[in-house]
Enzyme design. Structure first.
Site: not given
Ligand SMILES: C[C@@H](NC(=O)[C@@H](C)NC(=O)CCCC[C@H](NC(=O)C[NH3+])C(=O)[O-])C(=O)O
Length: 349
Positions: A62, A120, A159, A161
């Site tokens: 992100s 996810f 929040y 995506n």
């Molecule tokens: C947090 C961060 N957000 C991001 O980077 C975006 C791209 N990632 C997500 O929304 C998490 C997707 C799941 C990841 C997975 N988790 C799961 O599958 C949980 N069941 C993992 O941790 O790899 C931000 O904006 O700060």
């Protein structure tokens, strides 16, 4: 005022702890007006045993949102985008509510549901189901619109995506070019970010890179090598590949006013409350550290990679850290300690 000096020993202790809690590797780079402190621990590749190098490329997740936001802020500076216009003015019929503005989307205040929560809900099966899939932007927005919105436009921070998928659609509609081309022309090339690429829909990270390992939900299950994926579920919300050096260069350039007008930068840094110590502006997080310093940047969590990328308000000092695992709360919480070592120096004894 002047900041405390960075604390290299503290930084190493934080990264050792992150590796101790399950990250195969972790690295951090502080750039303090050209004086660089870099610490690297653990492995880039568990199969070959290659050790992690601070120059290895990785998926920034992100932190991509900050890059995408910069392109839209530049378009606003060029008079080609009104941040307070409804998204539907530029993308007719896309969203169910004309009251959702571009600013709502860039500040996660649109109320749009985050389709990633559904994708996810089960970490490894969810990842395996999408790791080679190619989505259109429209498919991702439609995944979100199947669910009720979380709040009225502008009424709260939630929040998603989805918001930065809409940002990608705006970039392509307003410029007639793919997001990757705009990022290259407006950011990567001007700043000479040689390790930085918008990789979609290809699955390979170009050049030498750290492998990323997804922690399964069930304790004791083996780590899953998640290095190769399309990241098509995120795209303009999460598909950039970079290095700690390039991300630091980018954040310093942004926050020192080299990428947008002063007015647009002020708008990016104008945050809404997320918690007692955190805010969200436009594609930019603010974190207030225990020593009274506030830093601006973004976190990242894409399968196999956690990122913290923050800098002082004037961009004079930046910290970029990543660990080569994800879905591991103790590692993510531990990695937050790099901010204290970078901007608050030695902890008070
Ligand atoms: C947090 C961060 N957000 C991001 O980077 C975006 C791209 N990632 C997500 O929304 C998490 C997707 C799941 C990841 C997975 N988790 C799961 O599958 C949980 N069941 C993992 O941790 O790899 C931000 O904006 O700060």
């Amino acid at each position: 005022g002047t900041l405390p000096s960075p604390d290299p020993a503290g930084l190493r202790a934080v990264l050792d702890a992150a590796v101790g809690r399950g990250a195969p590797g972790a690295t951090a780079r502080i750039d303090d007006r050209g004086t660089v402190t870099e610490v690297t621990v653990g492995l880039a590749d568990r199969r070959t045993g290659r050790v992690l190098d601070g120059r290895d490329r990785f998926r920034i997740g992100s932190v991509t949102k900050t890059f995408s936001a910069v392109v839209l802020m530049q378009l606003a500076d060029e008079g080609r985008l009104d941040l307070d216009a409804p998204v539907n003015r530029y993308l007719p019929g896309l969203l169910p509510d004309d009251a959702i503005t571009v600013r709502h989307v860039l500040g996660h205040r649109s109320g749009l549901y985050d389709y990633a929560d559904r994708l996810f809900a089960r970490t490894v099966p969810g990842f395996e189901a999408v790791r080679t899939r190619v989505f259109t932007y429209r498919e991702l927005v439609d995944l979100s619109l199947r669910h009720p919105r979380l709040n009225r436009p502008g009424a709260a921070y939630s929040y998603a995506n989805t918001n930065f998928v809409v940002a990608g659609m705006l970039i392509e509609r307003l410029t007639g070019h793919p997001v990757g081309a705009e990022l290259r022309e407006r950011v990567f090339r001007p700043l000479r970010l040689r390790d930085t690429f918008y990789v979609h829909p290809g699955t390979a990270i170009p050049g030498r890179h750290a492998r990323g390992y997804l922690t399964p939900d069930r304790p004791g299950d083996a780590l899953v090598d998640a290095t190769e994926q399309t990241v098509s579920w995120a795209q303009s919300a999460g598909a950039v590949v970079s290095s700690t050096r390039d991300v630091g260069t980018f954040l310093s350039a942004l926050l020192s006013g080299r990428l947008t007008s002063p007015a647009r930068l002020r708008e990016m840094r104008r945050t809404v409350r997320v918690s007692d110590t955190q805010g969200y502006g436009l594609g930019l997080r603010r974190r207030d550290l225990f020593c009274g310093v506030s830093v601006y940047g973004h976190t990242g969590a894409v399968q196999g990679y956690y990122t913290y990328a923050f800098a002082t308000k004037d961009g004079r000092r930046s910290l970029t850290a990543f660990a080569t695992t994800s879905n591991n709360g103790p590692v993510l919480d531990t990695l937050a300690g790099t901010l204290d070592s970078a901007f608050c120096g030695k902890p008070p004894h």
